[in-house]
Write a protein that holds these residues in place. Structure first.
Motif, PDB file in Angstrom:
ATOM      1  N   SER A   5      22.817  14.545  59.420  1.00 25.82           N
ATOM      2  CA  SER A   5      23.618  13.376  59.080  1.00 25.82           C
ATOM      3  C   SER A   5      22.664  12.290  58.596  1.00 25.82           C
ATOM      4  CB  SER A   5      24.403  12.863  60.286  1.00 25.82           C
ATOM      5  OG  SER A   5      25.429  13.759  60.653  1.00 25.82           O
ATOM      6  N   ILE A   7      22.244   8.380  57.526  1.00 30.28           N
ATOM      7  CA  ILE A   7      22.870   7.071  57.697  1.00 30.28           C
ATOM      8  C   ILE A   7      22.095   6.056  56.870  1.00 30.28           C
ATOM      9  CG2 ILE A   7      23.486   5.250  59.325  1.00 30.28           C
ATOM     10  CD1 ILE A   7      22.997   8.660  60.750  1.00 30.28           C
ATOM     11  N   ILE A  39      26.560   8.927  55.502  1.00 30.47           N
ATOM     12  CA  ILE A  39      27.340   7.792  55.987  1.00 30.47           C
ATOM     13  C   ILE A  39      26.669   6.513  55.500  1.00 30.47           C
ATOM     14  CG2 ILE A  39      28.188   6.594  58.043  1.00 30.47           C
ATOM     15  CD1 ILE A  39      27.945   9.324  59.520  1.00 30.47           C
ATOM     16  N   GLY A  74      27.081   3.653  62.030  1.00 29.30           N
ATOM     17  CA  GLY A  74      26.954   4.912  61.305  1.00 29.30           C
ATOM     18  C   GLY A  74      26.599   6.067  62.211  1.00 29.30           C
ATOM     19  N   ALA A  78      28.300  10.016  63.259  1.00 32.78           N
ATOM     20  CA  ALA A  78      27.550  11.180  62.772  1.00 32.78           C
ATOM     21  C   ALA A  78      27.861  12.421  63.605  1.00 32.78           C
ATOM     22  CB  ALA A  78      26.059  10.886  62.802  1.00 32.78           C
ATOM     23  N   PHE A  85      17.702   8.275  58.986  1.00 26.62           N
ATOM     24  CA  PHE A  85      18.050   6.915  58.604  1.00 26.62           C
ATOM     25  C   PHE A  85      17.229   6.504  57.381  1.00 26.62           C
ATOM     26  CE2 PHE A  85      18.949   7.375  63.093  1.00 26.62           C
ATOM     27  CZ  PHE A  85      20.227   6.836  63.205  1.00 26.62           C
TER      28      PHE A  85
END
Length: 233
Positions: A5, A7, A39, A74, A78, A85
């Motif tokens: 994920s 962010i 995200i 965010g 996730a 990040f």
């Protein structure tokens, strides 16, 4: 890791965001890895940002303009096994996902990418880059270096602090208590526009003074106001 994920906090930087999302879309694909979840935590709540996210298949999360709270919002959504990040204005190395996967295979809880200024470069970059590498080893790498970690480690370390500046400091210290959190050889290319705008040494001086003030216990909200006041037009 079977899934990542990503962010990305954003605040009125849709052009840079679109460039980053395009880079992420073109990363080498692995059939053993789940599709990337992206995200975007938008501190401006801007429909332009929403449209960019829709164009590239990213989830748009509007919120308040505070980077720490944006990142927390965010991360709370996730679903990946690993969290990465990224700031909106970075340029990626050729295969960052593989580099992070190799780190996890070496039982690292996470890490960060090597800081390198993107073009147009100036000679101060040659001095600042090794100084930043040293600061990261003895201190804390900041969010512009693409911090990554397992989702479990992120939760156990307490996540980002809900602050506009230095939101990653407590997180990184917590991750290092949990296990190995180290630099990768691969660089992340940092947009030098702010150094060109403010002056390379002036910006470095302001950044170090902010860090020293934070270490002395000055509240991040006060430092953020000071940071904005130091910007040149």
């Amino acid at each position: 890791m079977s899934s990542f994920s990503i962010i990305i906090p954003c605040y009125r930087d849709e052009g840079k965001l679109a460039n980053l999302l395009d880079q992420l879309r073109k990363l080498p694909h692995s059939t053993s890895r789940a599709p990337l979840e992206i995200i975007v935590a938008d501190g401006a709540g801007d429909q332009k940002c929403s449209q960019v996210c829709h164009r590239y298949g990213a989830l748009w999360v509007p919120g308040e303009p505070c980077r720490g709270r944006q990142l927390r919002a965010g991360a709370a959504l996730a679903r990946g096994d690993a969290l990465w990040f990224l700031h909106a204005d970075v340029r990626l190395p050729p295969n960052p996902l593989m580099a992070m996967e190799r780190a996890f295979e070496r039982d690292m809880v996470g890490g960060y990418f090597r800081f390198r200024f993107d073009a147009p470069r100036a000679w101060p970059a040659l001095l600042l880059e090794p100084a930043i590498a040293l600061r990261c080893r003895i201190g804390v790498p900041y969010g512009d270096q693409g911090l990554f970690m397992t989702r479990r480690a992120y939760i156990e370390a307490g996540g980002h602090s809900p602050w506009p500046l230095f939101e990653e400091v407590a997180l990184v210290r917590g991750l290092r208590r949990l296990g190995r959190f180290q630099s990768l050889r691969e660089p992340l290319f940092i947009d030098p526009r702010r150094w060109h705008r403010d002056g390379w040494w002036r910006r470095t001086w302001v950044n170090r003074n902010l860090a020293l003030a934070f270490a002395r216990g000055v509240e991040p909200d006060r430092l953020a106001a000071r940071y904005r006041s130091k910007r040149t037009t």
